[in-house]
Structures are given as C-alpha cells and as structure tokens.
Design a protein around this motif. Structure first.
Motif, mmCIF file in Angstrom:
data_model
loop_
_atom_site.group_PDB
_atom_site.id
_atom_site.type_symbol
_atom_site.label_atom_id
_atom_site.label_comp_id
_atom_site.label_asym_id
_atom_site.label_seq_id
_atom_site.Cartn_x
_atom_site.Cartn_y
_atom_site.Cartn_z
ATOM 1 N N PRO A 57 34.882 24.883 20.168
ATOM 2 C CA PRO A 57 34.433 25.164 21.532
ATOM 3 C C PRO A 57 35.251 24.410 22.584
ATOM 4 N N SER A 58 35.511 25.065 23.704
ATOM 5 C CA SER A 58 36.350 24.470 24.752
ATOM 6 C C SER A 58 35.531 23.768 25.829
ATOM 7 N N HIS A 261 27.873 21.134 21.370
ATOM 8 C CA HIS A 261 27.885 22.567 21.663
ATOM 9 C C HIS A 261 26.489 23.108 21.988
ATOM 10 N N PHE A 262 25.484 22.613 21.286
ATOM 11 C CA PHE A 262 24.134 23.167 21.442
ATOM 12 C C PHE A 262 23.405 22.514 22.615
ATOM 13 N N LEU A 575 26.908 29.161 11.383
ATOM 14 C CA LEU A 575 26.928 27.745 11.754
ATOM 15 C C LEU A 575 28.096 27.011 11.102
ATOM 16 N N SER A 576 28.900 26.344 11.903
ATOM 17 C CA SER A 576 29.921 25.438 11.393
ATOM 18 C C SER A 576 29.340 24.038 11.444
ATOM 19 N N HIS A 577 29.106 23.458 10.274
ATOM 20 C CA HIS A 577 28.459 22.150 10.206
ATOM 21 C C HIS A 577 29.326 21.183 9.414
ATOM 22 N N ASP A 578 29.107 19.908 9.600
ATOM 23 C CA ASP A 578 29.903 18.869 8.953
ATOM 24 C C ASP A 578 29.031 18.158 7.924
ATOM 25 N N HIS A 579 29.163 18.546 6.690
ATOM 26 C CA HIS A 579 28.281 18.079 5.627
ATOM 27 C C HIS A 579 29.029 17.085 4.747
ATOM 28 N N ALA A 590 27.349 16.064 16.590
ATOM 29 C CA ALA A 590 27.940 16.464 17.870
ATOM 30 C C ALA A 590 28.992 17.549 17.705
ATOM 31 N N ALA A 591 29.619 17.611 16.525
ATOM 32 C CA ALA A 591 30.715 18.558 16.294
ATOM 33 C C ALA A 591 30.250 19.894 15.719
ATOM 34 N N TRP A 592 28.960 20.057 15.480
ATOM 35 C CA TRP A 592 28.478 21.341 14.965
ATOM 36 C C TRP A 592 28.553 22.403 16.066
ATOM 37 N N TYR A 593 28.845 23.630 15.664
ATOM 38 C CA TYR A 593 28.859 24.716 16.636
ATOM 39 C C TYR A 593 28.584 26.055 15.946
ATOM 40 N N ARG A 594 28.274 27.054 16.752
ATOM 41 C CA ARG A 594 28.030 28.400 16.232
ATOM 42 C C ARG A 594 29.217 29.288 16.571
ATOM 43 N N SER A 595 29.746 29.926 15.559
ATOM 44 C CA SER A 595 30.931 30.776 15.794
ATOM 45 C C SER A 595 30.511 32.229 16.010
#
Length: 595
Positions: A57-58, A261-262, A575-579, A590-595
C-alpha cells in the motif's frame, strides 16, 4: 566449525565472494540452522534480504476493518503479566519491543533504530553489554514521546519482584543505563552470548513510564493501563471486554510510513478452534484465525470452501504433558502443589517412566495433528543444533506393565495398581479443544491397560490460560496430577525457553504463580548447566549445555514431550499477513494489508 572459520565466511560474504544462500547452506552442513546463521549475520552487521512481509500500500489507512479470531479469549493487556499466548498476541497490538523475530529467525528492529552489532558499536567485544539506539520521533498513543526513560523504567518494572511480572526472567539479572534520551545500555553481569532477550520479542514490549510509574511493585495489578493500554503500536485502544472482544482504531501518528493499512481492528475471543477455522476458511466472516488447533483432515475439508488458506510456519513450540511431583491435593501455607510437598505416587520415577511409555505419539501425529505437529521425545526441537540426539520415545504397554510390576505396584481387584495403600489414580487436565480431548482419550485408554486410572478434566481455554491469580484452574497453578498444553519458544534460541526448567522460576504463591517452571521439579545439575550456558561464548559448547538441561527434565519423565508443533493459522485469501513461528502472530501487524 570454529569461530575463526565462521568469521572468514562472514568476511567473504561481505566482500561478495559468497552469497547469503551459500553461507546459510554451509552453516547448515555443520549443524547450525538458518535462524542462528541469520543472527550471526546480524551480529556482524551484514545486510540481509528482508524476510518480512513486502508492504505494497502507498498510504496508511483505507483498508477498512481487520477482523481477527482468538478462540482463547484475551483477559488482560499488560504484556508483562501475559503468561498465555492469547494475552501476548493482544498486548502486541498496542505495545512494541525494540526488535522482533521474523519467520526466518532474523532480528528486525521495531522501536530500535537498528539491530546492535559490533560494527555499529552496539555489541561489546567481551559480550557483557549491548547498546540500543531508539528510533527518533516515536510517540505514545497519548502524544508523549518515547524516550530512554521508558526503556529503563520497563526494566525496573519487570525486574522488581513485587511486580510479579511473567517476564521477570529476562530482566532480573541485568542493569540498564540511560546514555541519552534515545540510547540505553544493557549491562550483563557476565559474558552473555544471547543478548537479544531483554526488550526483544514477547518479553520485550516497552511500557510508558508516565502510565505505570506509580504502579510498579505491589500495586502492579491496580494499574488502569492493564486493561486500557497506551502504547506505540499501529492501533490505538478503543474498547475491551475481557474474555470477549477487543477493539482498536488506526494510529494516525504511527512511526512507520504508510502503515497501518486497516482503519479499525476487531479481535473476537472465545469459541473453539474448529469454529474459528470455519469462520475464516469456509464462511469468510473473519480475516484471520490464530492457532487453528484442528485435526488436519478437518482443515483440508474447510479449505475447499475457497475463502481462506491454511498457513504453517516452523516453530520451536511443543505440545507436552507435565507430571506433578508435588502434592496438588494438600494445601500448605495457602497453596496446593507446594514445593514443600511430594506427590504421593508421581514422585516415584517408575510411575513417571510407565506413563511416558503409554503415550502413542505416532498415532497422535498421524490421526490427529497432521501438518500441525511431529512426534518427539525432546522439549527443544528447533533450531536443530539445540535438539537432543539422545532422547527417544517408545510406545509399549507391555514395557509399562513390566516397569510397574518391578517397582512393586500391584493390580487390585478393580484393576488399578496400588502400593502401600496408594492407588495410581490421577486427574489429567488440558484446555477444551477437540484434538486435545482425543489425545487425552488415547492416553487414558493405554493407561487403563497398564492399571492406571485417569480422570479427564477439560478447562475452558480462556480460563486454563488465564493470568487471574484467584483462578484455581490455570495451567500455572497445576492443581491436578498431570496436564497437557503447548508452550511457545519465543525466539530462535532456547535459552529463555529453557528457564522454565530452573529452580528460580518455580511457580508459587509468592510470585503469583507466574514463575515459568510450572512442573515445580528442579535439579541442581540442570541449574548448573543453564547458568554455564548463559555465559558460554563458544556456540557448540553452549548448545551442549542447553541440550543437557533439556535432557535432564525429559529423562526424569517429568516433562513428556508429545509433538513438535508448527504454527498453523487460517487467513483470508485476500489477506497478506506476516506469520512468524518465532514471535507472536501480531509481531508485525502494522504491515498486514488486503490485496
């Protein structure tokens, strides 16, 4: 491989004569796993490929709501009281450490400006100190600046015995000095090979001095911020109903550009692992479900719905059974399972050995856990250089019967073994969860064939893993004969993980049952090996000492490892998540986002 050889390889990597991949492969050939190899590179200030989530996300915001499910509901939001993973996950939404661990075991700066190394002046040559520089411009959610005073206070708070912090083991033997407003120095009493414990990961979350100063020590449980956190994280506190729901809103002044992002965050607690997995994989009602401790066949069926995906990350977690060598049925000075008592039957090594022989680990793996775990006899399984090669498991009802016969335990008319008027009848507890109840049933059936009677007890997960001092059914109280759960290895080094096998970490009334040694068992040889490992700078010798600690408890059959667990979660396909298997699920939320 000696340290000179390793440094030579590091130098070749810096000068471009060796790739990072080749370095990792060569280290693995000598039994040094990727997480530790990556940490060696961090120590030497070698640039590493970013193993964290690539954030696309920008701009910050615009992602709408993020909905998480923790089927073990959080009950508090103070990270230094969080003995259960559910509370650690919830606390990490609002509070941050100086650095966290990514999925490859790399140390990633969060509130720190950089990871300390010898080249940037952060690590002393003799291993007795580490200097951290804070990221400038970080603010608490109430607008006040984060400073070195907050870091020093966090140490004072957690190290104070009267605070009775769950994280005290990381802080009680160090000193922390303020160098300037954005710099602190951690001083160790001896050479310390694993310095990335205080202020790092699960135990490292920094709390604001201006909200907790008057609640350090005996008044620690009275702080309003225990339930209404003011942190530095990507989301600000909005509402919390312990055991039910937690809500947050986007931190518009977050210290990472374009994150989060959310716009809002909801964490729903309660239910069970199957319903949580279904709500993500099948119905799409939620975006993410933590710890989908569900039979693998069930997960595969749910995945066919197409709304979500299952993600499994390597980890050091272990599902195990603890046998109580103290008496849970006799109260001494206001507590049961007191170290002043001995268990009437489980203090017999033969009985513990027999029970270990009655755990059918291979069937538990094959028919219940699948992708979720691998049968093991070792408490430490990852990274591989810390796993014992001596510990083996065996399932044999015949041998268990023989061991008990030779120890003088005879079957009575009811088929239950007894000796000196004492019967082999035990209460075996765990949290309410379908796979765990099936494991209980498997163990109970085998025990019956050996003349041991088990009464199965299942406790609601939010109660079992609660940090409530008044709750008699928490796993740390161990007010029964034996219990089963998963414990989390919080970083890719087992030193802190193994402090639960030391005598000074025994859970008791004095430390409000937040000591990490739930078994209450201790052995001078384990204490000695652990202390030696804490100051041993040679990697091979240090690994051998930590392996010895592990072996002492497993060979005593007090700790009965069942499965080496992977961290299995369910996430929406969008969902792009950091697991990470080396930190809590929300470590990089903080770095999770929806593509």
């Amino acid at each position: 491989m000696n340290s000179k050889h390793i440094q030579g390889m590091v130098q070749n990597l810096k000068e471009g004569r060796l790739s990072r991949r080749t370095f990792i492969q060569k280290m693995a050939a000598f039994g040094i796993g990727a997480p530790i190899a990556s940490q060696i590179l961090a120590w030497n200030n070698v640039a590493m490929a970013n193993a964290t989530l690539e954030y696309k996300p920008s701009k910050a915001g615009g992602g709408g709501p993020l909905k998480l499910l923790l089927w073990q509901a959080p009950t508090l939001l103070n990270p230094h009281f969080a003995s259960g993973t559910k509370d650690q996950i919830a606390s990490r939404i609002f509070y941050e450490p100086l650095a966290g661990w990514d999925k490859e075991g790399n140390l990633i700066p969060q509130l720190a400006a950089a990871v300390p190394s010898k080249e940037n002046g952060g690590l002393s040559e003799d291993g007795t100190s580490v200097t951290w520089k804070l990221k400038p411009g970080v603010k608490w959610h109430d607008g006040k600046p984060l400073t070195a005073d907050d870091v020093v206070f966090t140490w004072e708070y957690a190290a104070d015995p009267a605070t009775a912090a769950y994280t005290t083991g990381a802080y009680k033997d160090i000193k922390v000095e303020k160098v300037d407003d954005l710099t602190v120095k951690v001083i160790f009493s001896k050479p310390t090979p694993f310095w990335a414990d205080p202020f790092v990961g699960v135990a490292g979350m920094i709390i604001p001095k201006h909200h907790f100063a008057e609640y350090k020590g005996a008044k620690s449980r009275e702080a309003p911020a225990n339930l209404k956190p003011v942190g530095t994280g990507p989301y600000k506190f909005a509402d919390f109903k312990p055991g039910d729901i937690l809500a947050g809103t986007r931190n518009e002044d977050y210290h990472v550009k374009n994150q989060p992002h959310f716009d809002t965050l909801e964490v729903k607690g309660g239910g069970d692992a199957v319903s949580a997995a279904r709500a993500v994989l099948q119905t799409g009602e939620y975006d993410y479900a933590w710890d989908t401790l569900v039979e693998d066949e069930v997960l595969k069926r749910l995945e066919t719905g197409g709304r979500g995906k299952v993600s499994a990350a390597p980890a050091g977690d272990v599902e195990f059974i603890t046998l109580n060598t103290t008496d849970p049925w006799t109260e001494v000075d206001g507590e049961r399972s007191s170290i002043k008592t001995r268990h009437p039957t489980l203090s017999d090594p033969a009985v513990r050995q027999a029970i270990n022989l009655l755990i059918d680990r291979d069937s538990i793996q094959k028919f219940i856990y699948g992708r979720g775990g691998t049968a093991t006899a070792s408490f430490v399984n990852e990274p591989k250089q810390f796993k014992s090669s001596m510990l083996k498991y065996e399932f044999s009802i015949e041998k268990a019967n023989k061991v008990l016969d030779e120890a003088g335990w005879k079957k009575g008319a009811d088929g239950i073994r007894e000796k000196d008027g004492k019967k082999l009848k035990f209460v075996f507890q765990t949290s309410i969860n379908a796979p765990r109840q099936k494991v209980q049933a498997i163990v109970k059936q085998a025990c019956q064939r050996a003349g041991i009677d088990l009464e199965l007890k299942s406790v609601t997960a939010s109660v079992f893993f609660s940090s409530d001092v008044a709750n008699p059914d928490t796993y740390t109280k161990l007010y029964v004969d034996m219990e089963m759960y998963t414990t989390t290895q919080p970083q890719p080094d087992p030193e802190r993980f193994l402090n639960q096998f030391t005598s000074w970490e025994i859970a008791n009334k004095e430390n409000k049952w937040l000591g990490r040694n739930v078994s209450r068992y201790s052995d001078p040889a384990a204490d000695e090996a652990y202390k030696a490992a804490q100051k041993e700078l040679d990697p091979a010798k240090r690994a051998a000492l930590l392996i010895k600690v592990n072996e002492i408890f497993c060979e005593a059959n007090v700790i009965l490892p069942v499965l080496s667990r992977t961290k299995v979660v369910a996430a929406a396909r969008s969902l792009s998540h950091d697991h990470s298997g080396w930190d809590v699920d929300t470590w990089n939320l903080a770095a999770w986002y929806r593509s």
